[in-house]
Design a protein around this motif. Structure first.
Motif, PDB file in Angstrom:
ATOM      1  N   LEU A  91       7.652   7.654 -15.137  1.00  0.00           N
ATOM      2  CA  LEU A  91       7.141   8.390 -13.987  1.00  0.00           C
ATOM      3  C   LEU A  91       7.441   7.602 -12.726  1.00  0.00           C
ATOM      4  CD1 LEU A  91       3.535   9.326 -15.191  1.00  0.00           C
ATOM      5  CD2 LEU A  91       5.500  10.856 -15.084  1.00  0.00           C
ATOM      6  N   VAL A  92       7.806   8.296 -11.677  1.00  0.00           N
ATOM      7  CA  VAL A  92       7.994   7.654 -10.373  1.00  0.00           C
ATOM      8  C   VAL A  92       7.100   8.386  -9.383  1.00  0.00           C
ATOM      9  CG1 VAL A  92       9.601   7.015  -8.555  1.00  0.00           C
ATOM     10  CG2 VAL A  92      10.368   7.028 -10.938  1.00  0.00           C
ATOM     11  N   LEU A  93       6.084   7.689  -8.883  1.00  0.00           N
ATOM     12  CA  LEU A  93       5.119   8.275  -7.954  1.00  0.00           C
ATOM     13  C   LEU A  93       5.460   7.815  -6.542  1.00  0.00           C
ATOM     14  CD1 LEU A  93       3.579   7.496 -10.816  1.00  0.00           C
ATOM     15  CD2 LEU A  93       1.644   8.484  -9.625  1.00  0.00           C
ATOM     16  N   ILE A  94       5.827   8.762  -5.706  1.00  0.00           N
ATOM     17  CA  ILE A  94       6.244   8.470  -4.338  1.00  0.00           C
ATOM     18  C   ILE A  94       5.109   8.846  -3.391  1.00  0.00           C
ATOM     19  CG2 ILE A  94       7.926   9.030  -2.541  1.00  0.00           C
ATOM     20  CD1 ILE A  94       9.928   9.575  -4.756  1.00  0.00           C
ATOM     21  N   PRO A  95       4.672   7.924  -2.532  1.00  0.00           N
ATOM     22  CA  PRO A  95       3.591   8.256  -1.594  1.00  0.00           C
ATOM     23  C   PRO A  95       3.936   9.502  -0.784  1.00  0.00           C
ATOM     24  CG  PRO A  95       4.083   5.913  -1.519  1.00  0.00           C
ATOM     25  CD  PRO A  95       5.140   6.537  -2.371  1.00  0.00           C
ATOM     26  N   ASP A  96       2.976  10.416  -0.697  1.00  0.00           N
ATOM     27  CA  ASP A  96       3.168  11.661   0.058  1.00  0.00           C
ATOM     28  C   ASP A  96       4.330  12.491  -0.481  1.00  0.00           C
ATOM     29  OD1 ASP A  96       1.082  10.900   1.800  1.00  0.00           O
ATOM     30  OD2 ASP A  96       2.491   9.731   2.999  1.00  0.00           O
TER      31      ASP A  96
ATOM     32  N   SER B 262       0.809  -1.222   0.000  1.00  0.00           N
ATOM     33  CA  SER B 262       0.000   0.000   0.000  1.00  0.00           C
ATOM     34  C   SER B 262       0.838   1.267   0.000  1.00  0.00           C
ATOM     35  CB  SER B 262      -0.934   0.003   1.222  1.00  0.00           C
ATOM     36  OG  SER B 262      -0.177  -0.002   2.426  1.00  0.00           O
ATOM     37  N   ALA B 263       2.074   1.176   0.519  1.00  0.00           N
ATOM     38  CA  ALA B 263       2.930   2.364   0.568  1.00  0.00           C
ATOM     39  C   ALA B 263       4.082   2.276  -0.423  1.00  0.00           C
ATOM     40  CB  ALA B 263       3.474   2.554   1.988  1.00  0.00           C
ATOM     41  N   ASP B 264       3.955   1.399  -1.426  1.00  0.00           N
ATOM     42  CA  ASP B 264       5.033   1.226  -2.397  1.00  0.00           C
ATOM     43  C   ASP B 264       5.172   2.436  -3.315  1.00  0.00           C
ATOM     44  OD1 ASP B 264       5.509  -1.231  -1.402  1.00  0.00           O
ATOM     45  OD2 ASP B 264       4.944  -2.354  -3.196  1.00  0.00           O
ATOM     46  N   VAL B 265       6.393   2.667  -3.761  1.00  0.00           N
ATOM     47  CA  VAL B 265       6.636   3.569  -4.876  1.00  0.00           C
ATOM     48  C   VAL B 265       6.041   2.927  -6.134  1.00  0.00           C
ATOM     49  CG1 VAL B 265       8.467   4.522  -6.359  1.00  0.00           C
ATOM     50  CG2 VAL B 265       8.716   4.545  -3.856  1.00  0.00           C
ATOM     51  N   ARG B 266       5.466   3.741  -7.029  1.00  0.00           N
ATOM     52  CA  ARG B 266       4.926   3.231  -8.284  1.00  0.00           C
ATOM     53  C   ARG B 266       5.733   3.791  -9.441  1.00  0.00           C
ATOM     54  NH1 ARG B 266      -1.198   4.999  -7.688  1.00  0.00           N
ATOM     55  NH2 ARG B 266      -0.125   6.735  -6.661  1.00  0.00           N
ATOM     56  N   VAL B 267       6.092   2.912 -10.377  1.00  0.00           N
ATOM     57  CA  VAL B 267       6.883   3.302 -11.543  1.00  0.00           C
ATOM     58  C   VAL B 267       6.062   3.010 -12.790  1.00  0.00           C
ATOM     59  CG1 VAL B 267       9.045   2.979 -12.795  1.00  0.00           C
ATOM     60  CG2 VAL B 267       9.012   2.728 -10.301  1.00  0.00           C
ATOM     61  N   VAL B 268       5.909   4.020 -13.631  1.00  0.00           N
ATOM     62  CA  VAL B 268       5.138   3.892 -14.868  1.00  0.00           C
ATOM     63  C   VAL B 268       6.078   4.165 -16.043  1.00  0.00           C
ATOM     64  CG1 VAL B 268       3.144   4.705 -16.192  1.00  0.00           C
ATOM     65  CG2 VAL B 268       3.098   4.753 -13.674  1.00  0.00           C
TER      66      VAL B 268
ATOM     67  N   ALA C  66      14.630  12.286  -3.402  1.00  0.00           N
ATOM     68  CA  ALA C  66      13.190  12.220  -3.154  1.00  0.00           C
ATOM     69  C   ALA C  66      12.841  11.125  -2.144  1.00  0.00           C
ATOM     70  CB  ALA C  66      12.444  11.974  -4.464  1.00  0.00           C
ATOM     71  N   LEU C  67      13.642  10.066  -2.116  1.00  0.00           N
ATOM     72  CA  LEU C  67      13.382   8.952  -1.205  1.00  0.00           C
ATOM     73  C   LEU C  67      14.010   9.155   0.164  1.00  0.00           C
ATOM     74  CD1 LEU C  67      14.008   6.075  -3.766  1.00  0.00           C
ATOM     75  CD2 LEU C  67      11.799   6.681  -2.745  1.00  0.00           C
ATOM     76  N   GLY C  68      14.720  10.252   0.320  1.00  0.00           N
ATOM     77  CA  GLY C  68      15.338  10.527   1.609  1.00  0.00           C
ATOM     78  C   GLY C  68      16.642   9.790   1.841  1.00  0.00           C
ATOM     79  N   LEU C  69      17.241   9.243   0.771  1.00  0.00           N
ATOM     80  CA  LEU C  69      18.544   8.594   0.906  1.00  0.00           C
ATOM     81  C   LEU C  69      19.618   9.672   0.998  1.00  0.00           C
ATOM     82  CD1 LEU C  69      18.118   5.794  -1.792  1.00  0.00           C
ATOM     83  CD2 LEU C  69      17.644   5.655   0.652  1.00  0.00           C
ATOM     84  N   ARG C  70      20.652   9.421   1.765  1.00  0.00           N
ATOM     85  CA  ARG C  70      21.699  10.430   1.959  1.00  0.00           C
ATOM     86  C   ARG C  70      22.569  10.528   0.713  1.00  0.00           C
ATOM     87  NH1 ARG C  70      23.544  13.516   5.658  1.00  0.00           N
ATOM     88  NH2 ARG C  70      22.076  12.660   7.183  1.00  0.00           N
ATOM     89  N   THR C  71      22.725  11.734   0.194  1.00  0.00           N
ATOM     90  CA  THR C  71      23.537  11.948  -1.005  1.00  0.00           C
ATOM     91  C   THR C  71      24.703  12.901  -0.766  1.00  0.00           C
ATOM     92  OG1 THR C  71      22.071  13.757  -1.741  1.00  0.00           O
ATOM     93  CG2 THR C  71      21.559  11.531  -2.525  1.00  0.00           C
ATOM     94  N   THR C  72      24.843  13.409   0.450  1.00  0.00           N
ATOM     95  CA  THR C  72      25.991  14.257   0.802  1.00  0.00           C
ATOM     96  C   THR C  72      26.509  13.827   2.174  1.00  0.00           C
ATOM     97  OG1 THR C  72      24.520  15.934   1.781  1.00  0.00           O
ATOM     98  CG2 THR C  72      25.202  16.263  -0.518  1.00  0.00           C
ATOM     99  N   ALA C  73      27.786  14.022   2.382  1.00  0.00           N
ATOM    100  CA  ALA C  73      28.396  13.647   3.665  1.00  0.00           C
ATOM    101  C   ALA C  73      28.067  14.678   4.732  1.00  0.00           C
ATOM    102  CB  ALA C  73      29.909  13.521   3.500  1.00  0.00           C
ATOM    103  N   ARG C  74      28.054  14.242   5.969  1.00  0.00           N
ATOM    104  CA  ARG C  74      27.708  15.129   7.081  1.00  0.00           C
ATOM    105  C   ARG C  74      28.872  15.996   7.531  1.00  0.00           C
ATOM    106  NH1 ARG C  74      24.641  10.489  10.591  1.00  0.00           N
ATOM    107  NH2 ARG C  74      22.629  10.534   9.534  1.00  0.00           N
ATOM    108  N   GLN C  75      30.093  15.513   7.374  1.00  0.00           N
ATOM    109  CA  GLN C  75      31.241  16.252   7.890  1.00  0.00           C
ATOM    110  C   GLN C  75      32.329  16.319   6.836  1.00  0.00           C
ATOM    111  OE1 GLN C  75      31.393  13.322  11.163  1.00  0.00           O
ATOM    112  NE2 GLN C  75      33.562  13.026  10.676  1.00  0.00           N
ATOM    113  N   PRO C  76      33.249  17.262   6.956  1.00  0.00           N
ATOM    114  CA  PRO C  76      34.271  17.445   5.915  1.00  0.00           C
ATOM    115  C   PRO C  76      35.458  16.504   6.040  1.00  0.00           C
ATOM    116  CG  PRO C  76      34.468  19.158   7.566  1.00  0.00           C
ATOM    117  CD  PRO C  76      33.250  18.361   7.937  1.00  0.00           C
TER     118      PRO C  76
END
Length: 567
Positions: free
Chosen positions: A211-216, A156-162, A231-241
């Motif tokens: 198309l990628v439909l992300i719930p909410d 019910s909470a899956d990402v949908r790909v068209v 968009a999925l909230g995955l980390r794409t930048t480092a937190r510290q230098p």
């Protein structure tokens, strides 16, 4: 393990009743005891059902099947009158096809239980008694329920790909989601009414697909991997230098290094351009990895390793390609595409290898449109009822063949050499030979591919007779050779003529000593740049096995400690 289990085993919220955990034991006292233990731990999210005989259990399972109630786990005693636990579990498969099987047995029956792993798909056997349950029972059931929920998600909470079935970008999006353990549902806009409706609602043009439909969340139109990750909230930048250790590559070697480094107090970050797991993460079955007698999928191994990485506090940066490295005094700067520099006192190169491109006429324009390099386990279901061709002769090809054969009408393994014995493990060869819908063509090559918009046929060359044959198929999966990901390393890092990184004593042996700048000898996995290490498949003369990559990743951390003590 989470000792309390709080929140860890919340079952997916099915529209129907809770998933069932069934216990089967003819001893009333034992039956009551295990039901009590299970109810105290899992009763909030699972329905606990007791049976005191095999016949009673099968009758209860039949009723549950009629009500469409999912059965997550069946825990059965082995020694019962009338019907043994193994016999009951074997018969229960038709009523509860996805349930995990746990056999409760005495020491004298362990040989029978081990045979049941192959005979009936037994997931685990546990010696009685299981006291204390917090140490001997719950950890086992925790893992079994984790695996069951992974294989039986609530959609019910899956990402949908068209998108289009034969779109290379649609394939890349699905591959990215699957390898990052993001559940999704696929809708073919040409063959699915629901897909057409979603496309119409989004007012999507051809250039918007997939198309990628992300719930909410927002609807993504032809997104890049970086767009998806953000968009999925995955980390794409480092937190510290600055970190103690930066690991480039999230395959088995990189993940193992991150677990050991972070658990030993080193500030650690992994930079991964696609998804964790590497080639191993795409494997449908790894059956010779120590500690898993039934084997496990590459996705499962990766999922467990990523959880360990997070538990010990290492960071993981996804969807970022590393494009270079610089030495800046006592630190190394890892340069990535658009994310700025990341500095570390030591760096581990664990970028692994990719499959070599197949030299066949017309193949390049069909990549991602029926021609695929490697394959995730989830792709097999898309080949339902079709003829599939696989090129390769190593374990990765063998595992893919067996997974594809579960769905395809026929799988043909194309092998350039005279046999499979040179590159494939014996257990895989035996299973491939026994599979009725698998054919092996030795001394053969795919020399051509043809298709209008997607693959429609391949041309096979018989190296013995010199004859060619054009064969209709829409699926070609390629598992040949190994090309290391080392193009981003500068000229200071010594590599062989194929791009594999030279490490340790070999820098002083077959190569000129001028490549090593210090008076001390290089550490075993150290490259020609002090403080820059390499582990796993990317390293020259590595074993190209999951277990050896994990070992090298762990070993690299020991050497990093030695290096850090000198600067």
């Amino acid at each position: 393990m989470n000792p309390s289990g709080a929140g860890r085993h919340a079952a997916h919220r099915w529209n129907q009743a809770k998933p069932v955990i069934m216990t089967v034991d003819d001893d009333a006292m034992v039956s009551a005891a295990i039901s009590r233990d299970l109810r105290s731990r899992y009763g909030a999210d699972y329905r606990i059902v007791r049976a005191t005989s095999g016949d009673q259990a099968l009758a209860a399972l039949a009723k549950l099947a009629l009500r469409n109630q999912p059965v997550a786990l069946i825990a059965s005693d082995q020694r019962m009158p009338g019907m043994t636990g193994i016999q009951m579990l074997e018969q229960s498969r038709s009523q509860a096809p996805t349930a995990k099987f746990l056999l409760l047995t005495a020491y004298a029956d362990t040989e029978v239980a081990i045979r049941a792993i192959n005979d009936i798909g037994l997931d685990y056997y546990l010696l009685k008694p299981w006291e204390p349950p917090a140490e001997r029972l719950y950890p086992i059931i925790d893992d079994l329920l984790d695996d069951w929920r992974e294989a039986n998600p609530d959609h019910s909470a899956d990402v949908r790909v068209v998108g289009h079935r034969w779109s290379d970008r649609s394939h890349e999006v699905k591959n990215f989601l699957a390898r990052n353990h993001v559940p999704y549902q696929w809708y073919d806009i040409e063959r699915s009414a629901a897909g057409q409706q979603l496309g119409d609602l989004a007012e999507a043009s051809v250039t918007d697909l997939p198309l990628v439909l992300i719930p909410d969340g927002d609807t993504l139109r032809a997104p890049s991997n970086l767009d998806l990750a953000d968009a999925l909230g995955l980390r794409t930048t480092a937190r510290q230098p600055l970190y103690d250790l930066c690991i480039v590559g999230g395959g088995p070697a990189g993940l193992a290094a991150a677990v050991y480094a972070a658990s030993e107090g080193l500030s650690t970050v992994i930079v991964e351009r696609e998804a964790p797991g590497g080639q191993a993460g795409q494997s449908a079955a790894i059956e010779n990895y120590l500690g898993f007698p039934r084997g496990l999928t590459g996705a499962d191994l990766t999922h467990r390793a990523v959880a360990q990485v997070g538990r010990f506090g290492a960071e993981m940066v996804l969807a970022r390609s590393v494009i270079g490295i610089e030495t800046r005094g006592p630190v190394h700067a890892v340069l990535s595409d658009g994310a700025g520099d990341l500095e570390a006192r030591a760096v581990l190169v664990a970028t692994g290898v990719s499959y070599r491109q197949l030299a066949a006429t017309g193949i390049s324009e069909l990549n991602g449109r029926g021609v695929y390099y490697g394959a995730t386990a989830s792709e097999a279901s898309q080949c339902q009822g079709d003829d599939v061709y696989v090129v390769g002769a190593a374990n990765s090809a063998g595992q893919a063949v067996l997974n594809l054969a579960r769905f395809a009408k026929r799988v043909v393994l194309v092998v350039r050499g005279p046999d499979l014995e040179r590159g494939m493990s014996r257990y895989l060869i035996e299973r491939i030979t026994a599979a009725e819908n698998v054919e092996v063509r030795c001394r053969s090559e795919v020399v051509g591919c043809r298709g209008d918009g997607h693959l429609e046929s391949v041309t096979l060359l018989d190296n013995g007779s010199g004859r060619t044959e054009e064969i209709a198929t829409s699926w070609l999966f390629i598992f040949i050779g190994a090309s290391p990901h080392t193009g981003w390393l500068g000229s200071e890092v010594v590599r062989d003529d194929k791009g594999f990184v030279v490490t340790g004593p070999e820098l002083l042996g077959s190569h000129d000593q001028q490549h090593w700048p210090l008076s001390r000898p290089p550490y075993a996995l150290e490259t020609s740049v002090p403080g820059l290490f390499a582990a796993g498949d990317v390293r020259l003369d590595s074993m190209k096995r999951v277990a050896s990559a994990v070992g090298e990743g762990a070993m690299a951390v020991y050497l990093v400690h030695q290096y850090l003590a000198t600067i």
